[in-house]
Design an enzyme around this catalytic site. Structure first.
Site, short mmCIF file in Angstrom:
data_model
loop_
_atom_site.label_atom_id
_atom_site.label_comp_id
_atom_site.label_asym_id
_atom_site.label_seq_id
_atom_site.Cartn_x
_atom_site.Cartn_y
_atom_site.Cartn_z
N SER A 1 17.80 17.20 -5.20
CA SER A 1 16.72 17.89 -5.90
C SER A 1 16.05 18.83 -4.90
CB SER A 1 15.70 16.85 -6.39
OG SER A 1 14.48 17.46 -6.76
N TYR B 1 10.52 9.34 -5.28
CA TYR B 1 11.54 10.34 -5.62
C TYR B 1 11.85 11.21 -4.41
CZ TYR B 1 13.96 13.71 -8.71
OH TYR B 1 14.89 14.53 -9.32
P1 NAD Z 1 18.56 12.64 -17.69
O1 NAD Z 1 17.45 11.69 -17.89
O2 NAD Z 1 18.90 13.63 -18.76
O3 NAD Z 1 19.91 11.86 -17.32
C1 NAD Z 1 19.92 10.72 -16.53
C2 NAD Z 1 21.23 10.00 -16.73
O4 NAD Z 1 21.23 8.87 -15.85
C3 NAD Z 1 21.44 9.47 -18.15
O5 NAD Z 1 22.82 9.56 -18.47
C4 NAD Z 1 21.04 7.98 -18.02
O6 NAD Z 1 21.72 7.14 -18.93
C5 NAD Z 1 21.55 7.70 -16.61
N1 NAD Z 1 20.91 6.56 -16.00
C6 NAD Z 1 19.58 6.29 -15.86
N2 NAD Z 1 19.41 5.12 -15.21
C7 NAD Z 1 20.66 4.66 -14.93
C8 NAD Z 1 21.16 3.51 -14.27
N3 NAD Z 1 20.34 2.58 -13.76
N4 NAD Z 1 22.52 3.35 -14.17
C9 NAD Z 1 23.36 4.26 -14.68
N5 NAD Z 1 22.94 5.38 -15.31
C10 NAD Z 1 21.61 5.56 -15.42
O7 NAD Z 1 18.19 13.39 -16.34
P2 NAD Z 1 18.83 14.61 -15.53
O8 NAD Z 1 17.75 15.60 -15.34
O9 NAD Z 1 20.12 15.05 -16.09
O10 NAD Z 1 19.04 13.90 -14.13
C11 NAD Z 1 20.27 13.82 -13.45
C12 NAD Z 1 20.02 13.90 -11.96
O11 NAD Z 1 19.49 15.20 -11.64
C13 NAD Z 1 18.99 12.90 -11.42
O12 NAD Z 1 19.44 12.37 -10.21
C14 NAD Z 1 17.74 13.75 -11.20
O13 NAD Z 1 16.92 13.23 -10.20
C15 NAD Z 1 18.38 15.06 -10.80
N6 NAD Z 1 17.51 16.23 -10.92
C16 NAD Z 1 17.03 16.62 -12.13
C17 NAD Z 1 16.20 17.73 -12.21
C18 NAD Z 1 15.62 18.21 -13.52
O14 NAD Z 1 14.69 19.05 -13.48
N7 NAD Z 1 16.12 17.79 -14.67
C19 NAD Z 1 15.86 18.44 -11.05
C20 NAD Z 1 16.37 18.00 -9.84
C21 NAD Z 1 17.21 16.90 -9.78
#
Ligand code: NAD
Length: 259
Positions: free
Chosen positions: A141, A154
């Site tokens: 991130s 985080y």
């Molecule tokens: P999201 O909530 O849409 O997806 C999260 C996914 O992780 C889902 O498929 C959920 O089922 C799965 N998950 C949650 N807990 C779990 C567990 N204990 N075991 C297995 N699977 C689990 O979120 P996203 O935004 O797609 O996030 C994906 C990654 O991207 C994360 O690591 C997040 O920190 C990172 N990220 C997101 C953003 C953003 O703005 N959306 C920015 C930077 C980084």
């Protein structure tokens, strides 16, 4: 060939699911994962199989629990064969001041956003080394590069993931295995809904107004980033053009960290 087989943790939603679609369109086989039931996840996998003609499977597993992560990896290897591409993507967020940060949330975020990647890399990278080819992409991130208030766990986990990836990149560079982090900014997925709702409540604005208001507090680019854009960067990182790209942490953040 291990190059054809991809494991993406947390791939039922957001960046993980978008990446699965991008890679399926390239003809790669996929092991999907999430907390959703076997029926829900398998329906997603079958949809990818039908649409793209690839092999796609699903395993419900909480990857924050090492024994469930091991079961996921074993199922991936049984169903697809040796895994050449590992995307450590599953992640959660919790916002609270450091003084009030609940210990249970700290432990959960470190376990999922950092330790799960360590366990998966430790288990899968030796097999990639044996095959002479592998790709690890860790979804960090902007908070792996800079900090924001109220995100202690985080930021700690994502900074840790950046450091872990550099160590792994150095250890595996001569074995055809690359390790890189992607560092997205505001990306259009459900993980942000809680923060948008809080902003809307605190500023007395609509959910839509909260979206643009919150984005502007950090990033010059005024739009949410599409999860597919992250998937396409992963597509590039697993291509032959990226053979020499390892140990990097690439911001995809609308200029957030340029400031
Ligand atoms: P999201 O909530 O849409 O997806 C999260 C996914 O992780 C889902 O498929 C959920 O089922 C799965 N998950 C949650 N807990 C779990 C567990 N204990 N075991 C297995 N699977 C689990 O979120 P996203 O935004 O797609 O996030 C994906 C990654 O991207 C994360 O690591 C997040 O920190 C990172 N990220 C997101 C953003 C953003 O703005 N959306 C920015 C930077 C980084």
């Amino acid at each position: 060939m291990n190059k054809d087989n991809v494991l993406i943790t947390g791939s039922t939603s957001g960046i993980g699911l978008a990446t699965a679609r991008v890679l399926a369109a390239q003809g790669l086989n996929l092991m999907l994962n999430g907390l959703e039931s076997g029926a829900e996840g398998s329906a997603l996998a079958e949809g990818l199989q039908r649409e793209f003609g690839v092999k796609a499977c699903y395993c419900q597993a909480d990857v924050a629990r090492p024994e469930q992560l091991q079961q996921l990896i074993e199922k991936a290897e049984t169903d697809l064969g040796p895994i050449g591409v590992l995307v450590n993507n599953a992640g959660i967020q919790h916002t609270s001041s450091l003084a009030d940060f609940p210990q249970v949330k700290w432990d959960a975020i470190i376990a999922l956003n950092l330790s799960a990647a360590f366990h998966a890399m430790q288990r899968l990278m030796p097999t990639m080394k044996q095959a002479g080819w592998g790709r690890v992409i860790n979804i960090a991130s902007v908070h792996g590069l800079v900090a924001s208030p109220n995100k202690a766990a985080y930021c700690a986990a994502k900074h840790g993931l950046v450091g872990l990836s550099k160590v792994a990149a150095l250890e595996y560079a001569e074995h055809g295995v690359t390790v890189n982090c992607l560092c997205p900014g505001w990306t259009d997925t459900p993980i942000l809904n809680h923060q948008f709702n809080e902003y809307a409540k605190n500023h007395g604005v609509s959910f839509q107004e909260a979206k643009s208001g919150l984005i502007k507090t950090k990033a010059p680019y005024p739009e949410l980033i599409s999860p597919e854009a992250i998937g396409r960067m992963i597509q590039f990182l697993i291509s032959d053009s990226a053979d020499a790209i390892t140990g990097t942490s690439i911001p995809i953040d609308g200029g957030w960290t340029a400031q």
